[in-house]
Design a protein around this motif. Structure first.
Motif, mmCIF file in Angstrom:
data_model
loop_
_atom_site.group_PDB
_atom_site.id
_atom_site.type_symbol
_atom_site.label_atom_id
_atom_site.label_comp_id
_atom_site.label_asym_id
_atom_site.label_seq_id
_atom_site.Cartn_x
_atom_site.Cartn_y
_atom_site.Cartn_z
ATOM 1 N N TRP A 169 12.911 11.455 54.833
ATOM 2 C CA TRP A 169 12.132 12.681 54.665
ATOM 3 C C TRP A 169 11.333 13.011 55.919
ATOM 4 O O TRP A 169 11.230 14.180 56.311
ATOM 5 N N GLN A 170 10.779 11.990 56.572
ATOM 6 C CA GLN A 170 10.023 12.224 57.809
ATOM 7 C C GLN A 170 10.924 12.859 58.874
ATOM 8 O O GLN A 170 10.522 13.801 59.573
ATOM 9 N N ARG A 201 11.813 16.452 57.882
ATOM 10 C CA ARG A 201 10.693 17.360 58.123
ATOM 11 C C ARG A 201 10.596 17.724 59.598
ATOM 12 O O ARG A 201 10.237 18.855 59.945
ATOM 13 N N GLN A 202 10.926 16.778 60.490
ATOM 14 C CA GLN A 202 10.860 17.052 61.926
ATOM 15 C C GLN A 202 12.070 17.840 62.419
ATOM 16 O O GLN A 202 11.995 18.540 63.429
ATOM 17 N N PRO A 214 14.189 20.263 60.425
ATOM 18 C CA PRO A 214 14.476 20.931 59.148
ATOM 19 C C PRO A 214 15.808 21.660 59.091
ATOM 20 O O PRO A 214 16.266 22.006 58.010
ATOM 21 N N ASN A 257 18.190 18.899 50.943
ATOM 22 C CA ASN A 257 16.759 19.178 50.992
ATOM 23 C C ASN A 257 15.946 18.012 50.429
ATOM 24 O O ASN A 257 16.501 16.969 50.042
ATOM 25 N N GLU A 258 14.646 18.211 50.348
ATOM 26 C CA GLU A 258 13.746 17.162 49.852
ATOM 27 C C GLU A 258 14.036 16.812 48.402
ATOM 28 O O GLU A 258 13.929 15.651 47.989
ATOM 29 N N TRP A 294 4.201 11.617 52.083
ATOM 30 C CA TRP A 294 5.262 12.328 51.362
ATOM 31 C C TRP A 294 4.685 12.868 50.046
ATOM 32 O O TRP A 294 4.751 12.235 49.006
ATOM 33 N N TYR A 318 6.218 25.822 50.138
ATOM 34 C CA TYR A 318 7.511 25.461 50.731
ATOM 35 C C TYR A 318 8.426 26.691 50.801
ATOM 36 O O TYR A 318 9.074 26.935 51.818
#
Length: 549
Positions: free
Chosen positions: A405-406, A409-410, A412, A418-419, A494, A512
């Protein structure tokens, strides 16, 4: 054993349910062998269907004849049931405790679940080792698929088929297995088609205090090196921990016996420390005090973000060795089933664009976690709320998902999923109607006949109507290696996991969606700018050309 024996009171009327973000509901509470169900006659009211396997702990409270059960779930949700009648409340609580702690895998819900959807693709057959090897064969002929472990006798935690250097025979593999903890001899994890470098994974060598060596192990590791090349051994333990392991019969590779390899020690915490870290971060996120300083202090004291940083740093190191230094890598810790898999998996996400697609990520989870022997059944037996004494529980896979996820996010636009896809995987590792994460090894899954008796999670995920929910609208295929930042300011909590049941974050989804629209607008602007730049460059080129008479 019959489930009915554990259900003293199967039904209670007049139960009041309290859940995060949803209105209070009064209805009938029913207990089945696998579910806690609350249904109401009110129109447009969502029923509660909670798997007993998702229950981590319960608390009982009584005020007069009214009983209250606080149900704490493995997905970190907390719900409250107000039950009229002390005896009924006690019976329900005792039944939930018994049904949520069944030890027998064959009694779990995936063996009783019958899908209401048509299985278009059988997920059990999507990511077989032989299929992955066909892709490898199209790139190189230096490897072979060995059946040395076909009956799981050489290494109980390895799959029946493993990829090894072509020049190493099965007899040498058997001898190398006796030199590695749990028989986990070095096998191929990843082949970097750009330069032919590889990531291997294994468990610690059994050198002991006597400095034992194994020439077959040395030959096996050296067979992965190109002429004149060196390799790196990334040990996910500190040198102090590795020395302690050596005193107990384990150890690490002696440089004199592996002269072409440089050993690097990285500090990734062991499983018991990780579980304590999860408990602390969940406690911090459930702290409803108004003091921001206190909240931040508890968050830092959990050391969760520190674990994320160390794992990502080690994965980046492995990827740098492969891509920038042109060197092969061997990764191992003690058993090779936890931190080792975190590092090899994340390194592939950094290096390999295919791993950032939905199918590619599913294949990665199958290859590097399920087939590679991560003991999901043990690690995910408890979550953050259980009061039972810790055995071998640890959020190893959750930490991996947090790291993914990190990176997402950096970057995208570089991930097809997706998340929500990552959160879904977290939920199903702890409690599921599917059999994908049951068991601890490939051998156990074969013994349980999971592929015949249960449905694969991938069979459900890959249906078009489900898959649509997990797709990233910002995705643009990126064929480059991506290098995530591990600076403290770049690594965030998160919220989608740890704060999603907290009322203070109820606007996160709306935020979001707004972010998605902003990024899409920025992408359109960037495309227009790039188009103008190309036109300008073409005009400048035309001006620079000599004019023909």
């Amino acid at each position: 054993m019959e489930f009915a024996e554990l259900i003293k009171t199967p039904r209670v009327d007049g139960v009041v349910l309290h859940r995060p973000f949803l209105p209070t509901v009064e209805g009938t509470l029913c207990l089945t062998g696998h579910h806690l169900i609350l249904s109401s006659r009110q129109d447009n009211t969502e029923e509660l269907w909670l798997l007993h396997a998702n229950i981590d702990a319960i608390e009982k409270r009584f005020i007069g004849s009214l009983g209250t059960i606080i149900v704490k779930c493995k997905d970190l949700r907390i719900i409250q049931l107000d039950i009229p009648g002390m005896e009924e409340c006690l019976n329900i609580a005792n039944s939930i405790e018994a049904l949520s702690t069944l030890d027998s895998v064959s009694l779990m819900y995936p063996f009783f679940y019958r899908p209401m959807f048509e299985v278009i693709e059988d997920g059990w057959n999507l990511f077989l080792p032989e299929e992955a090897f066909k892709e490898l064969e199209s790139m190189t002929d230096e490897w072979r698929l060995s059946e040395v472990n076909k009956d799981f006798s050489i290494c109980p935690s390895y799959p029946a088929l493993v990829t090894v250097p072509k020049d190493i025979d099965d007899d040498s593999l058997c001898k190398a297995a006796t030199f590695r903890h749990g028989g986990r001899f070095p096998v191929l994890s990843y082949y970097h088609k750009k330069n032919g470098m590889v990531i291997m994974r294994a468990s610690q060598p059994l050198t002991g205090t006597s400095g034992r060596r194994c020439k077959e192990d040395e030959k096996l590791i050296n067979a992965t090196l190109r002429a004149g090349k060196r390799g790196y051994i990334i040990d996910t333990r500190t040198i102090a921990v590795a020395q302690q392991a050596k005193a107990r019969g384990g150890g690490f590779e002696q440089e004199a016996n592996y002269p072409q390899w440089r050993r690097i020690h990285k500090a990734i915490e062991r499983t018991n420390i990780l579980q304590e870290s999860l408990i602390k971060i969940v406690e911090a996120c459930n702290d409803h005090s108004n003091s921001m300083d206190r909240w931040l202090s508890k968050l830092e004291a959990s050391n969760w973000q520190s674990q994320v940083k160390e794992i990502l740093t080690t994965a980046c190191l492995a990827a740098q060795c492969i891509d920038r230094e042109g060197a092969s890598v061997l990764v191992h810790g003690t058993e090779g089933t936890d931190s080792t898999l975190q590092v090899t998996s994340l390194a592939q996400i950094i290096l390999e664009p295919a791993c950032r697609t939905v199918r590619g990520f599913q294949a990665l989870v199958e290859r590097e976690w399920l087939q590679a022997g991560h003991p999901f059944q043990q690690r995910c037996a408890q979550s953050a709320y259980s009061n039972e004494k810790l055995r071998s529980e640890a959020p190893v896979f959750l930490l991996f998902l947090d790291c993914v996820w990190q990176i997402l996010r950096q970057f995208p636009c570089s991930f097809q999923f997706n998340e929500h896809f990552l959160v879904m995987l977290f939920e199903h590792t702890y409690a599921s109607q599917f059999g994908t994460f049951l068991g601890t090894t490939a051998a156990e899954r074969v013994k349980l006949k999971l592929s015949q008796k249960t449905v694969s999670l991938w069979s459900w995920v890959n249906r078009p109507q489900e898959l649509e929910r997990f797709l990233n609208p910002l995705y643009e295929p990126n064929s480059l290696v991506i290098w995530p930042s591990v600076a403290p300011q770049s690594l965030l909590l998160w919220e989608g996991v740890f704060l999603r049941w907290n009322r203070s974050t109820k606007c996160l989804d709306e935020a979001y969606e707004e972010m998605v629209h902003i990024i899409e607008y920025n992408k359109e602007l960037q495309l227009k700018v790039n188009s103008l730049r190309r036109q300008l460059a073409e005009l400048e080129t035309e001006d620079a050309l000599p004019q023909t008479p």
